[in-house]
Design a protein around this motif. Structure first.
Motif, PDB file in Angstrom:
ATOM      1  N   THR A   1       0.814  -1.213   0.000  1.00  0.00           N
ATOM      2  CA  THR A   1       0.000   0.000   0.000  1.00  0.00           C
ATOM      3  C   THR A   1       0.854   1.272   0.000  1.00  0.00           C
ATOM      4  N   GLU A   2       2.170   1.128   0.043  1.00  0.00           N
ATOM      5  CA  GLU A   2       3.072   2.277   0.048  1.00  0.00           C
ATOM      6  C   GLU A   2       3.738   2.430  -1.323  1.00  0.00           C
ATOM      7  N   PRO A   3       3.353   3.439  -2.100  1.00  0.00           N
ATOM      8  CA  PRO A   3       3.964   3.624  -3.427  1.00  0.00           C
ATOM      9  C   PRO A   3       5.482   3.717  -3.393  1.00  0.00           C
TER      10      PRO A   3
ATOM     11  N   VAL B   1     -10.994  -1.862  -2.034  1.00  0.00           N
ATOM     12  CA  VAL B   1     -10.147  -0.726  -2.403  1.00  0.00           C
ATOM     13  C   VAL B   1      -8.672  -1.136  -2.407  1.00  0.00           C
ATOM     14  N   SER B   2      -8.234  -1.830  -1.361  1.00  0.00           N
ATOM     15  CA  SER B   2      -6.833  -2.254  -1.271  1.00  0.00           C
ATOM     16  C   SER B   2      -6.492  -3.277  -2.345  1.00  0.00           C
ATOM     17  N   ARG B   3      -7.441  -4.150  -2.667  1.00  0.00           N
ATOM     18  CA  ARG B   3      -7.201  -5.129  -3.735  1.00  0.00           C
ATOM     19  C   ARG B   3      -6.983  -4.429  -5.068  1.00  0.00           C
ATOM     20  N   LYS B   4      -7.783  -3.409  -5.340  1.00  0.00           N
ATOM     21  CA  LYS B   4      -7.627  -2.668  -6.587  1.00  0.00           C
ATOM     22  C   LYS B   4      -6.272  -1.963  -6.632  1.00  0.00           C
ATOM     23  N   THR B   5      -5.872  -1.385  -5.504  1.00  0.00           N
ATOM     24  CA  THR B   5      -4.559  -0.738  -5.432  1.00  0.00           C
ATOM     25  C   THR B   5      -3.445  -1.741  -5.688  1.00  0.00           C
ATOM     26  N   ALA B   6      -3.569  -2.932  -5.095  1.00  0.00           N
ATOM     27  CA  ALA B   6      -2.567  -3.982  -5.304  1.00  0.00           C
ATOM     28  C   ALA B   6      -2.531  -4.416  -6.763  1.00  0.00           C
ATOM     29  N   ALA B   7      -3.698  -4.543  -7.395  1.00  0.00           N
ATOM     30  CA  ALA B   7      -3.761  -4.951  -8.805  1.00  0.00           C
ATOM     31  C   ALA B   7      -3.041  -3.934  -9.686  1.00  0.00           C
ATOM     32  N   GLU B   8      -3.237  -2.653  -9.409  1.00  0.00           N
ATOM     33  CA  GLU B   8      -2.558  -1.610 -10.184  1.00  0.00           C
ATOM     34  C   GLU B   8      -1.046  -1.663  -9.968  1.00  0.00           C
ATOM     35  N   CYS B   9      -0.651  -1.967  -8.738  1.00  0.00           N
ATOM     36  CA  CYS B   9       0.783  -2.118  -8.440  1.00  0.00           C
ATOM     37  C   CYS B   9       1.371  -3.273  -9.247  1.00  0.00           C
ATOM     38  N   PHE B  10       0.666  -4.401  -9.298  1.00  0.00           N
ATOM     39  CA  PHE B  10       1.162  -5.565 -10.023  1.00  0.00           C
ATOM     40  C   PHE B  10       1.187  -5.312 -11.534  1.00  0.00           C
TER      41      PHE B  10
END
Length: 290
Positions: free
Chosen positions: A212-214, A238-247
Motif C-alpha cells: 500500500t506504500e507507493p 479498495v486495497s485489492r484494486k490498489t494492489a492490482a494496479e501495483c502488479f
C-alpha cells in the motif's frame, strides 16, 4: 454490542470505539482490513504489544503507535498481526504451469531480443517456502534453465518472517509435500527440522515491501511473473484494486500473475485477462498498453 462496551484480556481493556479507530489506522498503514470475527485475534496481539511496551493502557499505546517517528512499533505490531502459514509445493499445479506453459511463452516472446533475463517476484514471502519451491522447480523441471539468467525476489511486510526465510530452517510439516529426492538434495537435517542449503538460499533475494506504500513498490518493475497467492483475501476491495494496479505496473507487457485458488483477478480489476492453461488459470497483463 454498544460503542462503549469493553473487551478484556488480563487487565487491559479496549473499547469498541478505540478498536474501530485502531482498525481504521492499521488499514490505512497496511491495507489489511480486520473483520469483526477477528476481534479476539486482534485484541490478543494488541494487548501483548501494550504489555511489551510497558504502556499504561491501550489509549496510551495507540498514541505512541501513531506518533512514533521511527515507526518501529508499527513494524513490531504488523509482524504480530500477519499470519504466515504455508508449506513447500503448495498449490503445485501453478508451479507446473510456470515450467510447462508460462516460461515457454515468455522465452518465445524474448527470442528476438538479447534479453536473457527472466524475473520472478514472490509476494508475500512468508517464511520462504514459496520462492524456494519456485527455485527448486526451475532447477529440477525446467530443461532450459542453463540458457537463461533467473532472478527471484521475494517480499513481505513482516520483517520477522523475512529473517526466518533468509535462515531457511523448516519443520517436518513444511517439507511434507517435497519429493524425497529434493529433500535429500537441497536440505540437511538440523535437530528436529531441516536447513535449506546455502546455494538455494543465495538464489532468492528477500526484501521488505508494503503493497500500500507507493514508495515501497515503485522500484519493483520489469517482472515476467508474479506469485501473489492468498494475500488479497486479507484486503478489502479498495486495497485489492490498489494492489492490482501495483502488479500491473510491476509486470512487463505480457507478464503473468498467479493468485491463490480462492482468488480471482477478474473480480478485482479489468487490467488483466485470464488465461486458461492446461495446468491452471493464470492472469496476464496484455501486451498492448491500457
Amino acid at each position: 454490542m454498544s460503542r462503549t462496551a469493553l473487551r478484556k484480556t488480563g487487565e487491559i481493556t479496549i473499547s469498541e470505539e478505540d478498536f474501530n479507530k485502531f482498525r481504521e489506522f492499521f488499514y490505512r498503514k497496511t491495507g489489511i482490513s480486520f473483520e469483526s470475527s477477528k476481534r479476539y485475534f486482534v485484541d490478543k496481539r494488541l494487548i501483548d504489544r501494550v504489555n511489551a511496551t510497558g504502556s499504561e493502557n491501550f489509549r496510551s499505546y495507540f498514541i505512541m503507535l501513531r506518533f512514533q517517528a521511527s515507526g518501529e512499533e508499527l513494524q513490531f505490531l504488523t509482524n504480530a498481526m500477519t499470519v504466515n502459514e504455508t508449506y513447500f509445493m503448495r498449490e503445485e499445479d501453478q508451479f507446473k504451469c510456470l515450467v510447462d506453459s508460462i516460461l515457454p511463452e515468455i522465452m518465445k516472446r524474448k527470442a528476438a531480443t538479447r534479453n536473457r533475463l527472466i524475473r520472478i517476484w514472490s509476494i508475500p514471502s512468508s517464511s520462504g517456502e514459496e520462492p524456494y519451491s519456485i527455485a527448486m522447480c526451475l532447477l529440477e523441471r525446467w530443461a532450459d534453465i542453463h540458457e537463461w539468467d533467473i532472478e527471484i525476489i521475494s517480499s513481505d511486510i513482516d520483517t520477522g518472517i523475512l529473517h526466518k526465510a533468509k535462515i531457511g530452517r523448516y519443520s517436518e510439516r513444511s517439507i511434507q509435500k517435497l519429493p524425497k529426492a529434493w529433500l535429500n538434495k537441497y536440505f540437511r537435517r538440523v535437530g528436529e527440522g531441516y536447513q535449506i542449503n546455502d546455494d538455494l538460499r543465495e538464489a532468492v533475494e528477500f526484501t521488505r515491501v508494503n503493497l500500500t506504500e507507493p514508495a515501497d513498490t515503485r522500484p519493483y518493475r520489469n517482472f515476467d511473473v508474479i506469485f501473489c497467492r492468498n494475500l488479497l483475501i486479507y484486503f478489502d476491495d479498495v486495497s485489492r484494486k490498489t494492489a492490482a494496479e501495483c502488479f500491473y505496473d510491476a509486470l512487463t507487457p505480457g507478464g503473468f500473475i498467479c493468485l491463490g485458488h480462492s482468488e480471482s483477478m477478474s473480480r478485482i480489476s479489468p487490467l488483466f485477462k485470464p488465461r486458461k492453461f492446461p495446468e491452471a488459470v493464470i492472469y496476464q497483463r496484455p501486451l498492448e498498453a491500457r
